[in-house]
Design a protein around this motif. Structure first.
Motif, mmCIF file in Angstrom:
data_model
loop_
_atom_site.group_PDB
_atom_site.id
_atom_site.type_symbol
_atom_site.label_atom_id
_atom_site.label_comp_id
_atom_site.label_asym_id
_atom_site.label_seq_id
_atom_site.Cartn_x
_atom_site.Cartn_y
_atom_site.Cartn_z
ATOM 1 N N ALA A 48 0.861 -1.182 0.000
ATOM 2 C CA ALA A 48 0.000 0.000 0.000
ATOM 3 C C ALA A 48 0.890 1.222 0.000
ATOM 4 O O ALA A 48 1.856 1.295 0.767
ATOM 5 C CB ALA A 48 -0.909 0.000 1.225
ATOM 6 N N CYS A 49 0.606 2.184 -0.870
ATOM 7 C CA CYS A 49 1.436 3.371 -0.985
ATOM 8 C C CYS A 49 0.567 4.556 -1.386
ATOM 9 O O CYS A 49 -0.052 4.512 -2.453
ATOM 10 C CB CYS A 49 2.550 3.148 -2.014
ATOM 11 N N ASP A 50 0.487 5.572 -0.516
ATOM 12 C CA ASP A 50 -0.237 6.804 -0.828
ATOM 13 C C ASP A 50 -1.670 6.513 -1.271
ATOM 14 O O ASP A 50 -2.148 7.004 -2.289
ATOM 15 C CB ASP A 50 0.512 7.597 -1.902
ATOM 16 N N HIS A 51 -2.379 5.664 -0.501
ATOM 17 C CA HIS A 51 -3.780 5.348 -0.724
ATOM 18 C C HIS A 51 -4.027 4.537 -1.992
ATOM 19 O O HIS A 51 -5.144 4.516 -2.511
ATOM 20 C CB HIS A 51 -4.633 6.621 -0.747
ATOM 21 N N VAL A 52 -3.003 3.905 -2.520
ATOM 22 C CA VAL A 52 -3.159 2.985 -3.650
ATOM 23 C C VAL A 52 -2.707 1.604 -3.196
ATOM 24 O O VAL A 52 -1.700 1.466 -2.498
ATOM 25 C CB VAL A 52 -2.331 3.433 -4.873
ATOM 26 N N PHE A 53 -3.464 0.581 -3.588
ATOM 27 C CA PHE A 53 -3.212 -0.773 -3.117
ATOM 28 C C PHE A 53 -2.880 -1.676 -4.300
ATOM 29 O O PHE A 53 -3.540 -1.611 -5.338
ATOM 30 C CB PHE A 53 -4.459 -1.294 -2.399
ATOM 31 N N TRP A 77 -5.996 -0.862 -7.063
ATOM 32 C CA TRP A 77 -7.144 -0.003 -6.887
ATOM 33 C C TRP A 77 -6.847 0.997 -5.781
ATOM 34 O O TRP A 77 -5.827 0.942 -5.119
ATOM 35 C CB TRP A 77 -8.401 -0.817 -6.560
ATOM 36 N N GLY A 78 -7.791 1.934 -5.573
ATOM 37 C CA GLY A 78 -7.635 2.934 -4.534
ATOM 38 C C GLY A 78 -7.544 4.331 -5.102
ATOM 39 O O GLY A 78 -7.536 4.545 -6.313
ATOM 40 N N HIS A 79 -7.470 5.322 -4.220
ATOM 41 C CA HIS A 79 -7.408 6.741 -4.565
ATOM 42 C C HIS A 79 -8.599 7.065 -5.467
ATOM 43 O O HIS A 79 -9.732 6.904 -5.053
ATOM 44 C CB HIS A 79 -6.066 7.078 -5.208
ATOM 45 N N ALA A 80 -8.390 7.487 -6.711
ATOM 46 C CA ALA A 80 -9.510 7.830 -7.589
ATOM 47 C C ALA A 80 -9.961 6.659 -8.454
ATOM 48 O O ALA A 80 -10.778 6.817 -9.343
ATOM 49 C CB ALA A 80 -9.126 9.008 -8.480
ATOM 50 N N GLN A 81 -9.415 5.486 -8.195
ATOM 51 C CA GLN A 81 -9.765 4.305 -8.993
ATOM 52 C C GLN A 81 -10.480 3.308 -8.097
ATOM 53 O O GLN A 81 -9.852 2.626 -7.290
ATOM 54 C CB GLN A 81 -8.496 3.679 -9.582
ATOM 55 N N HIS A 82 -11.813 3.234 -8.212
ATOM 56 C CA HIS A 82 -12.580 2.382 -7.309
ATOM 57 C C HIS A 82 -13.033 1.086 -7.971
ATOM 58 O O HIS A 82 -13.949 0.432 -7.504
ATOM 59 C CB HIS A 82 -13.771 3.144 -6.732
#
Length: 345
Positions: free
Chosen positions: A314-319, A331-336
């Motif tokens: 996990a890095c800066d709200h991206v997984f 996924w994560g941040h602006a990519q759901h």
């Protein structure tokens, strides 16, 4: 070998300058020493423990967390003066601690919340401990963990857990109405659990992991829905809502979510509102604002037959999840929604 890259405004990369570095560069300092690196801890400052029991520090140092007697940025790895061989180090958000082979703990950096457990008589007017100071305790310790502004240590008998520092939202595992724990104080946790503690993960809530993959949660329960009625949870309490069997391999905790990873599944729980894509709880296809128990994301991952998860980061709200089929799921941040990428090349 150590390779470094990225932001470097405080000499965080240890290269002797403060220029941004776009791609990995070898940090040659340790190649010139007759030692191997056994531990690296980062939290603005970087701490390295080497095979001869020495500690080296560099990077962000505005609170003296590098332990070198000053508060200037440290641009290259520099040896920290500790009068014993060190068995373990840990980096808090504005302080550092070291456990010696003799079972003593030394601390340095910011002590405003007593995270260094140093008596007031040793503080200067700005409340910084600029060089390692031994923490007073009648016994010895065998393990060391840090939260953001607090420290946990296991007694040498492996039967008692102690903590000190900021106890905001019961971060130290003590009652929320005591904001600061000024010295090592016993946490109410059975010795059978203490003896198995292996990891501490820090977010708004804190999570202890045991050697047999049990999870104990404490601290703030705001937005996390850990299945407890109270917004603050103490002492550490076993999370009993995991599926059986579930063998934990990776755990990630941030301000609003917890993700648990096994070889075949990812479980998520926490805040689930549309503006919060952090760490992927929006993969869950329902309208609950909070996912209150660990819930499988397996149907959204769509793993292939025989595909197993081998690693996760996990890095800066991206997984990112990596598998034995050379695939990466992100996924994560602006990519759901999950993006699948082949890593065969």
């Amino acid at each position: 070998n150590v390779f470094v890259w990225g932001g470097n405004s405080d000499g965080s990369l240890g290269l002797g300058h403060t220029n941004h570095v776009d791609s990995p560069v070898k940090l040659t300092f340790f190649n010139d020493l007759d030692v191997t690196i056994e531990q690296i801890e980062c939290n603005g400052q970087t701490l390295v423990r080497t095979s001869d029991g020495s500690v080296y520090a560099w990077g962000y140092n505005s609170d003296g967390q590098c332990g070198l007697g000053h508060k200037k940025p440290v641009l290259v790895p520099t040896k920290v003066s500790i009068p014993d061989k060190v068995a373990s180090v840990a980096a808090g958000i504005d302080f550092s601690v070291a456990l010696t082979v003799s079972g003593d703990i030394y601390a340095w950096g910011n002590n405003e919340a007593k995270q260094c457990a140093v008596p007031k008589s040793l503080l200067n007017s700005k409340k910084f401990i600029l060089s390692p100071e031994k923490i007073k305790f009648p016994g010895e310790f065998s393990k060391l963990f840090t939260g953001s502004r607090c420290t946990f240590a296991v007694s040498s008998s492996s039967s008692e857990l102690y903590s000190w520092g900021s106890n905001m939202n019961s971060a130290c595992g003590h009652s929320w109405d005591v904001p600061v724990i000024p010295k090592p104080t016993k946490v109410n946790l059975p010795s059978s659990v203490v003896s198995k503690l292996s990891e501490l993960h820090v977010g708004y809530c804190n999570v202890f992991v045991t050697t047999d993959h049990e999870l104990y949660v404490f601290g703030s329960n705001y937005n996390l829905g850990l299945g407890f009625k109270n917004t603050i949870k103490c002492p550490p309490t076993r999370l009993s809502t995991l599926p059986d069997p579930f063998v934990l391999s990776h755990l990630f905790v941030d301000s609003e979510h917890v993700l648990l990873v096994s070889s075949s599944d990812v479980l998520g729980f926490g805040k689930n509102q549309p503006r919060n894509y952090h760490l992927g709880c929006l993969l869950l296809k329902d309208n609950q604002s909070v996912i209150s128990v660990p819930t499988s994301l397996q149907s959204q991952l769509s793993l292939e037959d025989g595909e197993l998860i081998t690693h996760a980061i996990a890095c800066d709200h991206v997984f990112h999840v990596f598998t034995n089929h050379s695939n990466m799921y992100s996924w994560g941040h602006a990519q759901h929604v999950v993006k699948k990428s082949s890593l065969e090349d």
